[in-house]
Motif scaffolding. Structure first.
Motif, short mmCIF file in Angstrom:
data_model
loop_
_atom_site.label_atom_id
_atom_site.label_comp_id
_atom_site.label_asym_id
_atom_site.label_seq_id
_atom_site.Cartn_x
_atom_site.Cartn_y
_atom_site.Cartn_z
N HIS A 186 0.82 -1.20 0.00
CA HIS A 186 0.00 0.00 0.00
C HIS A 186 0.86 1.26 0.00
CE1 HIS A 186 -0.28 1.36 4.50
NE2 HIS A 186 0.88 0.82 4.27
N ILE A 187 0.21 2.35 -0.38
CA ILE A 187 0.79 3.69 -0.29
C ILE A 187 -0.11 4.45 0.68
CG2 ILE A 187 1.35 5.81 -1.54
CD1 ILE A 187 1.47 4.01 -4.10
N LEU A 188 0.47 5.02 1.70
CA LEU A 188 -0.31 5.72 2.73
C LEU A 188 -0.02 7.21 2.73
CD1 LEU A 188 -2.14 5.79 5.28
CD2 LEU A 188 -0.06 5.35 6.63
N GLY A 244 0.37 3.58 -14.80
CA GLY A 244 1.47 2.71 -15.19
C GLY A 244 2.76 2.89 -14.43
N GLU A 245 2.85 3.89 -13.54
CA GLU A 245 4.08 4.05 -12.75
C GLU A 245 4.25 2.84 -11.82
OE1 GLU A 245 5.56 7.62 -10.94
OE2 GLU A 245 4.05 8.84 -11.98
N ASP A 246 5.50 2.50 -11.56
CA ASP A 246 5.79 1.36 -10.71
C ASP A 246 5.28 1.62 -9.29
OD1 ASP A 246 7.32 -1.23 -10.25
OD2 ASP A 246 8.21 0.09 -8.73
N PHE A 247 4.42 0.71 -8.81
CA PHE A 247 3.77 0.89 -7.50
C PHE A 247 4.81 0.97 -6.39
CE2 PHE A 247 1.45 -0.13 -3.70
CZ PHE A 247 0.17 0.36 -3.91
N ALA A 248 5.78 0.05 -6.39
CA ALA A 248 6.79 0.02 -5.32
C ALA A 248 7.62 1.30 -5.32
CB ALA A 248 7.68 -1.20 -5.49
N ALA A 249 7.96 1.81 -6.50
CA ALA A 249 8.76 3.02 -6.57
C ALA A 249 7.99 4.22 -6.02
CB ALA A 249 9.17 3.29 -8.02
N VAL A 250 6.70 4.31 -6.34
CA VAL A 250 5.88 5.41 -5.83
C VAL A 250 5.74 5.28 -4.30
CG1 VAL A 250 3.60 6.51 -5.87
CG2 VAL A 250 4.63 5.69 -8.00
N ALA A 281 -4.12 11.84 -6.48
CA ALA A 281 -3.08 12.10 -7.48
C ALA A 281 -2.12 10.91 -7.60
CB ALA A 281 -2.32 13.37 -7.13
N LEU A 282 -1.76 10.33 -6.43
CA LEU A 282 -0.88 9.16 -6.44
C LEU A 282 -1.57 7.96 -7.08
CD1 LEU A 282 0.65 9.47 -2.83
CD2 LEU A 282 1.80 9.95 -5.00
N LEU A 283 -2.86 7.81 -6.81
CA LEU A 283 -3.62 6.73 -7.43
C LEU A 283 -3.60 6.86 -8.95
CD1 LEU A 283 -5.57 4.31 -7.29
CD2 LEU A 283 -7.45 5.96 -7.03
N ALA A 299 8.84 6.48 -2.52
CA ALA A 299 9.02 7.93 -2.58
C ALA A 299 7.94 8.70 -1.82
CB ALA A 299 9.03 8.38 -4.04
N GLU A 300 6.72 8.15 -1.74
CA GLU A 300 5.60 8.96 -1.27
C GLU A 300 4.88 8.43 -0.03
OE1 GLU A 300 5.06 11.79 -2.56
OE2 GLU A 300 5.98 11.70 -4.56
N SER A 301 4.98 7.16 0.28
CA SER A 301 4.17 6.60 1.37
C SER A 301 4.64 7.07 2.73
CB SER A 301 4.20 5.07 1.32
OG SER A 301 3.40 4.52 2.36
N GLY A 302 3.68 7.28 3.64
CA GLY A 302 4.00 7.68 5.01
C GLY A 302 4.07 6.52 5.98
N CYS A 303 4.03 5.32 5.45
CA CYS A 303 4.10 4.11 6.29
C CYS A 303 5.54 3.59 6.30
CB CYS A 303 3.17 3.04 5.71
SG CYS A 303 3.22 1.45 6.60
N PRO A 304 5.99 3.01 7.42
CA PRO A 304 7.34 2.42 7.47
C PRO A 304 7.57 1.38 6.37
CG PRO A 304 6.44 2.58 9.68
CD PRO A 304 5.33 2.95 8.74
N SER A 305 6.48 0.78 5.85
CA SER A 305 6.63 -0.19 4.78
C SER A 305 7.12 0.43 3.48
CB SER A 305 5.29 -0.90 4.52
OG SER A 305 4.32 0.02 4.03
N ALA A 306 7.22 1.75 3.44
CA ALA A 306 7.72 2.44 2.24
C ALA A 306 9.12 1.94 1.87
CB ALA A 306 7.74 3.95 2.46
N THR A 307 9.90 1.58 2.89
CA THR A 307 11.29 1.15 2.63
C THR A 307 11.35 -0.14 1.81
OG1 THR A 307 11.35 -0.04 4.75
CG2 THR A 307 12.15 2.25 4.73
N VAL A 308 10.24 -0.91 1.83
CA VAL A 308 10.19 -2.15 1.04
C VAL A 308 9.10 -2.04 -0.03
CG1 VAL A 308 11.19 -3.70 2.74
CG2 VAL A 308 8.74 -3.17 2.87
N GLY A 309 8.93 -0.85 -0.52
CA GLY A 309 7.97 -0.65 -1.61
C GLY A 309 6.52 -0.81 -1.21
N GLY A 310 6.24 -0.60 0.08
CA GLY A 310 4.87 -0.70 0.56
C GLY A 310 4.41 -2.10 0.90
#
Length: 334
Positions: free
Chosen positions: A195-197, A226-232, A218-220, A235-246
């Motif tokens: 997920h992206i938070l 087509g942007e790579d979900f893990a890359a977004v 906007a992120l959705l 760069a953008e998620s506010g969850c600690p899981s951002a470090t592993v692409g959500g």
């Protein structure tokens, strides 16, 4: 399947506990100083073939037993009394096993002890932290080393005398699987998602919360485009899981907040959700995979069943052996 794994861990832990609680008071290698031996005799609560089990031994083991109960409340006198008796029984068993283990030769014992001590020290951020933890447990480095030596000796003895000779047949594993099919070998519905938070909190104004929603929309649009979900996510998620692409890993029902869970289990693998709101903020969810509830196959479970049944057979054999040792031992309560 988790329940049988837990049972395996409990059976194994029981054997290791017996080894780990080996009394530290026998005149073994390295031998205690005469003064130490005299002090141990003075503080003894029980002798096992002439070897003292001290009050400090019992108190230390009792604290471990009480801590394993998981209660943070003050323990009652009755519970403390029961823990002390259990500790004394375990220490007696361990001492009897060690006296037998001391009869076998372990050529690389010194190296094993050094390795184990080094591994224990490595768990702490600094030598000072290790010393502090050791002090808190009421042990000296010498006592820890001596206990480690005895633990390794007991484990080696159990392995050579019992475990190496214990076998589990296919008939045994098949029988256990069939009898425990409904109890042990079920797997619940599960999913793996990323997920992206966009985080929100209760202090935000309606305007700030609206901006957060707009950012999520906007992120959705970006990931749907087509942007790579893990890359977004990185760069953008506010969850600690951002470090592993959500990536949130696998989870079952009841482990996530309701709105998040509903979105996940309503999706198909590969789908990306619309913006989902929870108390944490706005989520964009990608379902990676989903598994329906079902049974664990025999082939999947067999290795764990063998491990469990072997541990049980070894435990029973060791306990029978200990009962035999007790019948011949001189055990004197002070």
């Amino acid at each position: 399947m988790k329940r049988i794994t837990k049972s395996i861990a409990s059976s194994t832990a029981a054997l290791l506990c017996l080894a780990g609680c080996a009394g530290a008071n026998k005149a073994a290698i390295p031998a205690p100083a005469p003064q130490a031996q005299a002090a141990e005799v003075k503080e003894a609560v029980q002798f096992v073939n002439g070897v003292a089990i001290t009050r400090a031994d019992v108190e230390r083991a009792s604290r471990v037993i009480l801590s394993q109960g998981g209660s943070h409340q003050k323990n009652s006198q009755e519970k403390m009394k029961q823990a002390a008796q259990t500790a004394l029984d375990q220490l007696t068993t361990a001492e009897l096993l060690y006296q037998e283990a001391a009869k076998i030769e372990i050529k690389d014992l010194d190296q094993q002890v050094e390795k184990k001590i080094a591994e224990t020290k490595a768990l702490y951020p600094s030598p000072a932290a290790f010393e502090q933890a050791l002090k808190g447990s009421g042990l000296t480095v010498e006592e820890m080393t001596r206990n480690t030596r005895k633990t390794i000796a007991i484990n080696t003895f159990i392995e050579e005398r019992f475990a190496s000779k214990t076998e589990v047949s296919d008939a045994d594993t098949q029988k256990f699987y069939q009898e425990g099919l409904d109890k042990y070998f079920t797997k619940p519905e599960s999913a793996r998602a990323s997920h992206i938070l966009v985080k929100t909190d209760e202090k935000m104004t309606p305007e700030e919360k609206q901006k957060a929603r707009e950012k999520a929309e906007a992120l959705l649009k970006r990931v749907k485009g087509g942007e790579d979900f893990a890359a977004v996510a990185k760069a953008e998620s506010g969850c600690p899981s951002a470090t592993v692409g959500g990536d949130l890993g696998s989870f079952g029902r009841g482990q996530m907040v309701p709105s998040f869970e509903k979105a996940v289990f309503d999706m198909k693998p590969g789908e990306i959700s619309s913006v989902v709101e929870s108390q944490f903020g706005f989520h964009i969810i990608k379902l990676v995979e989903k598994h329906e509830a079902g049974k664990v196959s025999y082939d999947e479970a067999k290795a764990k069943i063998v491990e469990y049944l072997k541990a049980e057979k070894v435990r029973q054999a060791v306990m029978s052996f200990v009962d035999e040792l007790k019948s011949k031992a001189k055990i004197t309560r002070v």
